[in-house]
Design a protein around this motif. Structure first.
Motif, PDB file in Angstrom:
ATOM      1  N   THR A   1       0.844  -1.208   0.000  1.00 35.96           N
ATOM      2  CA  THR A   1       0.000   0.000   0.000  1.00 35.96           C
ATOM      3  C   THR A   1       0.874   1.251   0.000  1.00 35.96           C
ATOM      4  O   THR A   1       2.020   1.223   0.456  1.00 35.96           O
ATOM      5  CB  THR A   1      -1.010   0.076   1.177  1.00 35.96           C
ATOM      6  N   PRO A   2       0.348   2.365  -0.483  1.00 37.41           N
ATOM      7  CA  PRO A   2       1.144   3.595  -0.554  1.00 37.41           C
ATOM      8  C   PRO A   2       1.381   4.272   0.797  1.00 37.41           C
ATOM      9  O   PRO A   2       2.318   5.050   0.933  1.00 37.41           O
ATOM     10  CB  PRO A   2       0.300   4.516  -1.454  1.00 37.41           C
TER      11      PRO A   2
ATOM     12  N   GLN B   1      -6.630   1.237   0.995  1.00 36.75           N
ATOM     13  CA  GLN B   1      -5.666   1.547  -0.056  1.00 36.75           C
ATOM     14  C   GLN B   1      -5.449   0.284  -0.880  1.00 36.75           C
ATOM     15  O   GLN B   1      -5.631  -0.825  -0.375  1.00 36.75           O
ATOM     16  CB  GLN B   1      -4.332   2.027   0.540  1.00 36.75           C
TER      17      GLN B   1
ATOM     18  N   TYR C   1       4.845  -1.176  -3.475  1.00 35.59           N
ATOM     19  CA  TYR C   1       5.566  -0.033  -4.047  1.00 35.59           C
ATOM     20  C   TYR C   1       7.016  -0.055  -3.599  1.00 35.59           C
ATOM     21  O   TYR C   1       7.314  -0.454  -2.469  1.00 35.59           O
ATOM     22  CB  TYR C   1       4.918   1.281  -3.602  1.00 35.59           C
TER      23      TYR C   1
ATOM     24  N   GLN D   1       4.271   7.535   2.370  1.00 36.69           N
ATOM     25  CA  GLN D   1       4.014   8.931   2.714  1.00 36.69           C
ATOM     26  C   GLN D   1       4.890   9.375   3.889  1.00 36.69           C
ATOM     27  O   GLN D   1       5.331  10.532   3.955  1.00 36.69           O
ATOM     28  CB  GLN D   1       2.538   9.131   3.068  1.00 36.69           C
TER      29      GLN D   1
ATOM     30  N   VAL E   1       3.352   6.786  -7.161  1.00 37.66           N
ATOM     31  CA  VAL E   1       2.700   7.611  -6.151  1.00 37.66           C
ATOM     32  C   VAL E   1       3.679   8.633  -5.587  1.00 37.66           C
ATOM     33  O   VAL E   1       4.889   8.404  -5.576  1.00 37.66           O
ATOM     34  CB  VAL E   1       2.111   6.769  -5.010  1.00 37.66           C
ATOM     35  N   TYR E   2       3.123   9.770  -5.144  1.00 40.78           N
ATOM     36  CA  TYR E   2       3.885  10.821  -4.473  1.00 40.78           C
ATOM     37  C   TYR E   2       4.944  11.455  -5.360  1.00 40.78           C
ATOM     38  O   TYR E   2       5.966  11.931  -4.879  1.00 40.78           O
ATOM     39  CB  TYR E   2       4.512  10.310  -3.173  1.00 40.78           C
TER      40      TYR E   2
ATOM     41  N   LYS F   1       8.167  10.197   2.425  1.00 37.55           N
ATOM     42  CA  LYS F   1       8.025  11.423   1.636  1.00 37.55           C
ATOM     43  C   LYS F   1       8.035  12.643   2.562  1.00 37.55           C
ATOM     44  O   LYS F   1       8.724  13.640   2.293  1.00 37.55           O
ATOM     45  CB  LYS F   1       6.727  11.363   0.837  1.00 37.55           C
TER      46      LYS F   1
ATOM     47  N   GLY G   1       9.348   9.659  -4.688  1.00 36.45           N
ATOM     48  CA  GLY G   1       8.163   8.938  -5.129  1.00 36.45           C
ATOM     49  C   GLY G   1       8.398   7.449  -5.036  1.00 36.45           C
ATOM     50  O   GLY G   1       9.465   6.994  -4.612  1.00 36.45           O
TER      51      GLY G   1
END
Length: 307
Positions: A83-84, A257, A262, A88, A305-306, A91, A98
């Motif tokens: 999951t992303p 999510q 990832y 985060q 993502v991101y 990040k 990303g």
């Protein structure tokens, strides 16, 4: 002449050693704990062999691992998350730009072939609520991970909340879970399937990929509740949420999510960002994807993502 010749040989040998050193690539990878087998027995060793280097892997619950990386208590070249959400954290800490999808999976209910409920689970099907009724049996030992530290701990709760709607079984999620943060059920990510294999727990929440890798029996669930199909997000997945107490004692609302893995290269990579990028590229290559598939993982879904 002989001195010059010997000098030339020495310079040539030194250059050869330098090129060899440059050609080898060491890598340190941290990953969601459910990925232990595919990382430490397949992808890591294959990458090390291909690049004449050394592989070092470490797995824990993805949120917990992300927090350790963000606080710089540990370092890694690459982080791989389910999951992303955990990305985060990195990040926000300024450690990644990303993350890209490298594989995907679905949530399943694995069961112990040694357990006293094995026959009941073997007869249960995801097409109806029979598996839910087995999980709700008094005395059954159900294992899952902490929803604060591990996405899988969140995802089984989402799945059970969705199952209430899908099978029209109101209240059965709480009956099975005994509370979202029930210490009697929660275990560390790395040891959960080992407990299942040994018969210490009768059933456990799992990702299809890790359960297949561990050669354990399981009940497959429909797309409406297994969190694998992005097309089901608006109609089904996004309709459930729940809250837990974070480490500061504050309520935190959690949302579903996609069950996509990832990968991100960390800016403070101990072996350099080039090594990290090489490992991510290897995971996305045809040989890397073949290793994922051999270990029960599905192809990556969605975009970066991101970024």
């Amino acid at each position: 002449m002989q001195v010059r010749y010997l000098t030339a040989l020495m310079l040539t040998a030194a250059a050869g050693l330098s090129l060899q050193a440059q050609a080898s690539t060491d890598i340190r990878v941290t990953y969601a704990g459910s990925m232990g087998k595919v990382m430490d027995q397949s992808l890591g060793p294959a990458f090390a062999k291909q690049n004449d280097g050394k592989y070092e892997g470490q797995g824990q619950g993805a949120y917990g691992m992300a927090r350790l990386l963000a606080s710089k208590k540990i370092t890694a070249d690459v982080f791989v998350s389910i999951t992303p959400g955990p990305m985060q954290i990195l990040k926000d800490a300024g450690l990644i730009d990303g993350a890209v999808p490298v594989a995907s999976t679905s949530i399943v209910v694995a069961y112990s072939p040694k357990g006293k409920f094995a026959q009941q689970f073997a007869q249960a099907k995801g097409a109806d609520a029979s598996w839910l009724k087995v999980l709700a049996t008094p005395g059954i030992k159900f294992g899952r991970t902490d929803p604060i530290n591990d996405p899988k701990g969140q995802n089984i709760i989402f799945t059970l909340l969705l199952a209430e709607k899908y099978y029209k079984q109101p209240g059965i999620a709480d009956k099975i879970l005994g509370g979202y943060q029930n210490p009697a059920q929660t275990h560390l990510e790395g040891g959960l399937l080992a407990r299942l294999e040994s018969g210490q727990v009768d059933a456990a929440a799992g990702y299809e990929s890790e359960v297949i890798s561990a050669h354990l029996p399981y009940v497959a669930l429909p797309d409406e509740i297994n969190l694998s199909n992005p097309d089901m997000a608006k109609q089904w997945y996004d309709t459930v949420s729940f809250s837990v107490k974070d480490s500061a004692g504050k309520d935190k609302v959690l949302h579903t999510q996609p069950l996509v893995y990832y990968a991100a290269v960390l800016k403070n990579a101990p072996h350099g960002t080039a090594a990290g990028k090489a490992f991510v590229d290897f995971m996305l290559s045809q040989p890397g994807q073949a290793l994922f598939k051999q270990n029960g993982y599905a192809a990556p879904k969605g975009g970066a993502v991101y970024q």
